[in-house]
Design a protein around this motif. Structure first.
Motif, short mmCIF file in Angstrom:
data_model
loop_
_atom_site.label_atom_id
_atom_site.label_comp_id
_atom_site.label_asym_id
_atom_site.label_seq_id
_atom_site.Cartn_x
_atom_site.Cartn_y
_atom_site.Cartn_z
N ILE A 84 -30.68 -79.39 -6.63
CA ILE A 84 -30.11 -79.47 -5.30
C ILE A 84 -31.12 -80.17 -4.41
N GLU A 85 -30.64 -81.11 -3.60
CA GLU A 85 -31.48 -81.86 -2.68
C GLU A 85 -30.92 -81.73 -1.28
N GLY A 86 -31.83 -81.59 -0.32
CA GLY A 86 -31.44 -81.50 1.08
C GLY A 86 -32.66 -81.16 1.91
N PRO A 87 -32.51 -81.13 3.22
CA PRO A 87 -33.63 -80.76 4.09
C PRO A 87 -34.15 -79.36 3.75
N LEU A 88 -35.46 -79.19 3.85
CA LEU A 88 -36.09 -77.91 3.51
C LEU A 88 -35.48 -76.74 4.25
N VAL A 89 -35.23 -76.88 5.54
CA VAL A 89 -34.69 -75.74 6.29
C VAL A 89 -33.33 -75.31 5.77
N LEU A 90 -32.53 -76.26 5.28
CA LEU A 90 -31.23 -75.89 4.72
C LEU A 90 -31.38 -75.24 3.35
N PRO A 143 -53.08 -58.14 8.26
CA PRO A 143 -53.05 -57.66 9.64
C PRO A 143 -52.32 -58.61 10.60
N PHE A 144 -52.09 -59.83 10.17
CA PHE A 144 -51.38 -60.78 11.03
C PHE A 144 -49.87 -60.77 10.77
N SER A 145 -49.43 -59.78 10.01
CA SER A 145 -48.03 -59.68 9.61
C SER A 145 -47.04 -59.81 10.77
N PRO A 146 -47.19 -59.04 11.85
CA PRO A 146 -46.21 -59.16 12.94
C PRO A 146 -46.18 -60.57 13.56
N LEU A 147 -47.33 -61.17 13.71
CA LEU A 147 -47.40 -62.51 14.30
C LEU A 147 -46.75 -63.55 13.37
N VAL A 148 -47.07 -63.50 12.09
CA VAL A 148 -46.53 -64.46 11.13
C VAL A 148 -45.02 -64.27 10.99
N ALA A 149 -44.57 -63.03 10.82
CA ALA A 149 -43.14 -62.77 10.65
C ALA A 149 -42.36 -63.17 11.91
N GLY A 150 -42.89 -62.85 13.06
CA GLY A 150 -42.22 -63.21 14.31
C GLY A 150 -42.14 -64.72 14.51
N THR A 151 -43.22 -65.40 14.22
CA THR A 151 -43.23 -66.86 14.33
C THR A 151 -42.25 -67.48 13.35
N ALA A 152 -42.24 -66.97 12.12
CA ALA A 152 -41.32 -67.49 11.11
C ALA A 152 -39.86 -67.24 11.50
N ARG A 153 -39.58 -66.08 12.08
CA ARG A 153 -38.21 -65.80 12.54
C ARG A 153 -37.79 -66.76 13.65
N TYR A 154 -38.71 -67.02 14.56
CA TYR A 154 -38.42 -67.94 15.66
C TYR A 154 -38.14 -69.34 15.12
N ILE A 155 -38.98 -69.82 14.21
CA ILE A 155 -38.80 -71.15 13.62
C ILE A 155 -37.47 -71.21 12.87
N ARG A 156 -37.16 -70.15 12.11
CA ARG A 156 -35.89 -70.11 11.38
C ARG A 156 -34.71 -70.17 12.33
N SER A 157 -34.76 -69.42 13.43
CA SER A 157 -33.64 -69.41 14.36
C SER A 157 -33.44 -70.79 14.99
N LYS A 158 -34.52 -71.47 15.32
CA LYS A 158 -34.42 -72.81 15.89
C LYS A 158 -33.95 -73.82 14.85
N ALA A 159 -34.46 -73.70 13.63
CA ALA A 159 -34.12 -74.65 12.57
C ALA A 159 -32.66 -74.52 12.14
N LEU A 160 -32.14 -73.31 12.15
CA LEU A 160 -30.77 -73.08 11.67
C LEU A 160 -29.77 -72.88 12.81
N GLU A 161 -30.16 -73.20 14.02
CA GLU A 161 -29.29 -73.01 15.18
C GLU A 161 -27.92 -73.66 14.93
N GLY A 162 -26.88 -72.87 15.06
CA GLY A 162 -25.53 -73.36 14.83
C GLY A 162 -25.12 -73.38 13.38
N ARG A 163 -26.03 -73.05 12.46
CA ARG A 163 -25.71 -73.06 11.03
C ARG A 163 -25.89 -71.68 10.42
N ASP A 164 -26.32 -70.73 11.20
CA ASP A 164 -26.67 -69.41 10.69
C ASP A 164 -25.41 -68.59 10.41
#
Length: 168
Positions: A84-90, A143-164
């Motif tokens: 399967i080929e496509g943009p990474l976020v998809l 120990p950076f778990s909350p920061l990393v997870a929160g940042t990743a969630r934010y990036i995911r929400s922006k990357a998949l906006e309208g496709r989630d």
């Protein structure tokens, strides 16, 4: 934002392949630890070599469920039974079951080659698996778990906006 930003893609393209593979394998192992039965629904397709080629990175990922292995390469895509080929976020959205695979396929945002039945079996295996990549990334960050997870969630929400949306 469907494609990975060049600001994010460039460092990955410049990173040594062993480093990219090590990070990818760590995430893969974390997902398998959290979801040990994710490949059980594949049945006869567990021996299949699944290829994933992000169109916005010069990388190819190959997964063999039966051996629980993941390899990363650059250049020509390695031999696979289904790719399967496509943009990474998809591709990541599909892994988490957050995108409608059929809609992406028919809109030609994703391309599937090889054994379509194997790819459908994988899609069904991932369906209802509740994989949450931000949570998995956070778990690896100590120990950076909350920061990393929160940042990743934010990036995911922006990357998949309208496709989630879910597959089914």
């Amino acid at each position: 934002m469907t494609s990975l930003s060049p600001l994010l893609a460039k460092p990955v393209d410049l990173a040594p392949i062993w480093l990219v593979e090590r990070v990818a394998r760590s995430i893969f192992a974390s997902v398998l630890k959290a979801h040990p039965d994710v490949f059980e629904r594949l049945d006869t397709y567990r021996q299949t070599r699944y290829g994933f080629s992000p169109t916005d990175l010069r990388l190819h990922f190959t997964v063999v469920p039966a051996t629980r292995t993941l390899t990363v390469s650059r250049g020509q895509p390695p031999l696979s039974d289904a790719r399967i080929e496509g943009p990474l976020v998809l591709l990541l959205g599909l892994l988490e079951g957050r995108c409608d695979a059929d809609a992406l396929f028919f809109s030609r945002e994703l391309s599937v080659t090889g054994d379509m039945e194997a790819m459908l079996a994988l899609r069904n295996a991932l369906d209802d698996s509740a994989i949450d990549l931000p949570r998995e990334l956070g778990a690896l960050a100590g120990p950076f778990s909350p920061l990393v997870a929160g940042t990743a969630r934010y990036i995911r929400s922006k990357a998949l906006e309208g496709r989630d949306t879910t597959w089914n």
